[in-house]
Write a protein that holds these residues in place. Structure first.
Motif, PDB file in Angstrom:
ATOM      1  N   ALA A 427       0.822  -1.217   0.000  1.00  0.00           N
ATOM      2  CA  ALA A 427       0.000   0.000   0.000  1.00  0.00           C
ATOM      3  C   ALA A 427       0.852   1.262   0.000  1.00  0.00           C
ATOM      4  O   ALA A 427       0.427   2.304  -0.519  1.00  0.00           O
ATOM      5  CB  ALA A 427      -0.933  -0.005   1.210  1.00  0.00           C
ATOM      6  N   GLN A 428       2.041   1.183   0.577  1.00  0.00           N
ATOM      7  CA  GLN A 428       2.935   2.338   0.604  1.00  0.00           C
ATOM      8  C   GLN A 428       4.113   2.174  -0.354  1.00  0.00           C
ATOM      9  O   GLN A 428       5.016   3.008  -0.376  1.00  0.00           O
ATOM     10  CB  GLN A 428       3.470   2.543   2.036  1.00  0.00           C
ATOM     11  CG  GLN A 428       2.412   2.941   3.039  1.00  0.00           C
ATOM     12  CD  GLN A 428       1.744   4.258   2.695  1.00  0.00           C
ATOM     13  OE1 GLN A 428       2.400   5.202   2.252  1.00  0.00           O
ATOM     14  NE2 GLN A 428       0.436   4.341   2.883  1.00  0.00           N
ATOM     15  N   GLY A 429       4.092   1.059  -1.103  1.00  0.00           N
ATOM     16  CA  GLY A 429       5.195   0.813  -2.023  1.00  0.00           C
ATOM     17  C   GLY A 429       6.519   0.602  -1.327  1.00  0.00           C
ATOM     18  O   GLY A 429       7.586   0.781  -1.930  1.00  0.00           O
ATOM     19  N   LEU A 430       6.478   0.212  -0.071  1.00  0.00           N
ATOM     20  CA  LEU A 430       7.700   0.086   0.731  1.00  0.00           C
ATOM     21  C   LEU A 430       8.113  -1.369   0.886  1.00  0.00           C
ATOM     22  O   LEU A 430       7.321  -2.224   1.287  1.00  0.00           O
ATOM     23  CB  LEU A 430       7.477   0.694   2.120  1.00  0.00           C
ATOM     24  CG  LEU A 430       8.658   0.583   3.102  1.00  0.00           C
ATOM     25  CD1 LEU A 430       9.853   1.394   2.611  1.00  0.00           C
ATOM     26  CD2 LEU A 430       8.239   1.041   4.499  1.00  0.00           C
ATOM     27  N   VAL A 431       9.349  -1.650   0.544  1.00  0.00           N
ATOM     28  CA  VAL A 431       9.986  -2.921   0.880  1.00  0.00           C
ATOM     29  C   VAL A 431      11.180  -2.588   1.755  1.00  0.00           C
ATOM     30  O   VAL A 431      12.072  -1.828   1.338  1.00  0.00           O
ATOM     31  CB  VAL A 431      10.437  -3.696  -0.372  1.00  0.00           C
ATOM     32  CG1 VAL A 431      11.144  -4.989   0.036  1.00  0.00           C
ATOM     33  CG2 VAL A 431       9.242  -3.993  -1.277  1.00  0.00           C
TER      34      VAL A 431
END
Length: 626
Positions: A427-431
């Motif tokens: 959802a936040q494009g965070l890895v």
């Protein structure tokens, strides 16, 4: 009747956990424990676990059910735990066999439920007839029995929880249908009973039925299940807790902890402030007044009197693993409500020192009692023979290590635990990955592997075991200002970019902690890690448990005299200065000038979770030196 839960309303201000599917463990001790657990689970036969349910439904089981607790009255309880364990492991690892077994279990349970025709499903022998008697008002209850059956409410709670987890954790929609039909059956029975009759039933151990019913209210959006949850809340325990009265002395510990989990869940779902007060006070008194250094509680399954922990030393049956399993559930709920670091400090303490230590790292056996008695030992289960409660919760424990490593509040991230792992927050494009050898090393590194443009905060927990001013953070090699204090979070707010690295240094120190009654017994910690000494490997009777129904989980070997155990001989108020690191050995300490008699002078203290198949010392009697 549909409703919007206060949990949904407060979502903007409270922490949210990530799904197990979003957090993958990387190589390390927790990933090893997860794989060991999976091997144990694969050794079990689903058809044997399903046999009690099919038999009770009038169907012919494909195989004979297991023995031990599985054919002596608590038939089916491990099957319920197995549903939860499969759900956790499938969500955490994506292992296809875990998913296949879960699907198979659900199909067979649906077949049994369809055969009964009423919505009822259970493994308790004679359970169908028992519930008809209860509906007719025939209720005879005591602590460990209901209508002359071995804790059938506790038993069916494991099935309820397993179905709930199969749907909410693993996403299996078939589980939802079975769960609602079973809940409707119990709701139908309860509508024929007065509140007094239900309270009489709740004298018998009943697990966390109130918690599951509150969850069904959320799943369905129907208020009738929240009413059911309130009716299945044991008022004899609830009401004193609301008034901040501790009446827990000598009560069966794991009968009470799931009730408190349910109180908190009802508070979240229904906005019942008193239920929330009860849950918070329960946590405070158990953690601060009734828990030992590993975070566990109870002797012979019962709470100690607050001012007398002598039996914790003299008895062999120390903290029960199921207790800590349920205390972590309660802790997670309370932490998510307010992000107070005291909850995460406790969670971490229990996770390393009780939960991680309760599974054998090689053959995967689970521990029931963790003895605190000096120079005693632990007993481990084996898959085809032992079917204790702590086997069921044990299979669950090691499949859900990813549940609270990270949390989020809207778009801000919270790093709660220092465990090697990778978070994928689509959802936040965070890895974000966490590379660490903690606690063998005092550092962890967070790496932003992918991110959407924008400003947000990465909040790093500042544990209470790190001294003020000692926690250090670098971002891309440059030292960052740390204006937070122990017991809070360090807020790192910026525009994060792919490749950004956060290096955190968490200096650990040696500390001591006495038994809660302030007696002369003390334990050592290195940061949050409990240190223990291996003393010998003699007289380890039933180290691998046999099938003895009520004795197999107790370490039956010789109890060595307490006056023959090593002691800490010192007149110094600060004995931590005597512990010195052992060169070339990680997290290993020695204090030959402190430990007496001479035969024990060279004992090495290591993390307790690494110590197995031996007698050990966690608590040491402190005496004056000559």
């Amino acid at each position: 009747m549909c409703f919007i839960t206060p949990l949904q309303i407060q979502a903007q201000s409270s922490l949210q956990s990530f799904r197990l599917q979003q957090v993958k463990l990387l190589p390390g001790v927790f990933n090893d424990a997860q794989q060991t657990d999976m091997t144990y689970m694969l050794a079990l036969d689903p058809d044997r676990l399903l046999a009690p349910y099919l038999t009770e439904a009038g169907l012919t089981p494909k195989k004979k059910n297991y023995g031990n607790w599985e054919n002596t009255g608590l038939d089916g309880h491990i099957g319920g735990h197995y549903l939860s364990a499969l759900s956790n492991m499938y969500a955490s690892t994506g292992n296809a066999e875990m998913g296949r077994r879960l699907d198979y279990m659900l199909r067979e349970l649906k077949r049994a439920q369809d055969k009964t025709g009423s919505g009822y499903l259970g493994g308790t022998p004679g359970g169908t007839a028992m519930w008809k008697d209860i509906a007719a008002g025939k209720i005879v209850a005591d602590t460990f029995a209901l209508n002359k059956k071995w804790v059938p409410l506790y038993n069916i709670h494991k099935l309820f929880a397993g179905l709930r987890d199969a749907y909410m954790v693993a996403g299996k929609t078939q589980a939802k249908d079975i769960l609602i039909r079973l809940t409707d059956y119990i709701d139908g029975v309860s509508r024929k009973l007065t509140d007094e009759q239900i309270q009489r039933m709740l004298i018998s151990e009943h697990g966390g039925l109130n918690e599951v019913f509150a969850d069904v209210a959320v799943i369905t959006g129907q208020d009738k299940y929240l009413i059911l949850a309130r009716r299945f809340s044991h008022k004899e325990i609830l009401n004193p807790l609301i008034q901040h009265q501790d009446r827990l002395d000598r009560l069966h510990a794991n009968m009470q902890i799931p009730k408190a989990v349910g109180f908190q869940r009802i508070s979240e779902v229904g906005g019942d402030a008193d239920y929330g007060k009860a849950a918070e006070f329960f946590w405070e008194t158990v953690v601060n007044n009734r828990s030992v250094v590993i975070g566990g509680n109870s002797v012979n399954e019962h709470f100690n009197p607050m001012h007398d922990f002598s039996k914790m030393i003299t008895d062999i049956a120390g903290p029960e693993t199921c207790n800590s399993y349920n205390m972590l559930k309660l802790t997670r709920h309370l932490f998510e409500k307010g992000a107070n670091v005291k909850y995460m400090d406790f969670y971490e303490r229990v996770l390393y020192n009780h939960i991680l230590s309760s599974q054998h790292p090689a053959h995967g056996g689970f521990v029931y009692y963790t003895s605190m008695r000096p120079r005693h030992y632990r007993v481990y289960s084996q898959p085809q023979v032992t079917m204790w409660c702590c086997v069921g919760s044990g299979m669950e424990n090691h499949g859900k290590y990813g549940e609270l490593i990270y949390s989020h509040q809207q778009k801000d991230l919270f790093v709660n635990l220092f465990i090697p792992s990778r978070l994928n927050w689509a959802a936040q494009g965070l890895v974000l990955s966490q590379q660490t050898k903690f606690p063998d090393e005092e550092t962890t590194q967070l790496i932003v592997e992918a991110v959407k443009p924008g400003t947000f905060s990465i909040n790093v927990r500042y544990p209470n075991w790190v001294k003020a001013g000692k926690l250090e953070i670098k971002i891309n090699g440059a030292k960052a200002a740390v204006d937070a204090q122990p017991g809070s979070y360090v807020k790192l707010n910026r525009i994060w970019k792919k490749g950004d690295k956060i290096d955190v240094r968490l200096p650990m120190e040696i500390t001591t902690e006495n038994l809660p009654d302030s007696s002369h017994y003390t334990a050592f910690l290195h940061g949050p890690i409990v240190l223990a000494a291996k003393t010998d490997t003699t007289d380890l009777d039933n180290l691998i448990a046999d099938g003895d129904q009520f004795g197999g989980y107790r370490a039956r070997g010789k109890m060595y005299p307490l006056d023959a155990a090593p002691v800490l001989a010192s007149n110094e108020p600060d004995i931590t200065r005597y512990l010195k690191p052992v060169a070339g050995k990680v997290q290993t300490f020695i204090a030959p000038e402190l430990i007496s008699p001479a035969t024990f002078k060279n004992l090495e203290l290591i993390p307790f979770y690494k110590l197995h198949d031996a007698r050990y010392m966690i608590y040491w009697k402190k005496t004056a030196s000559n």
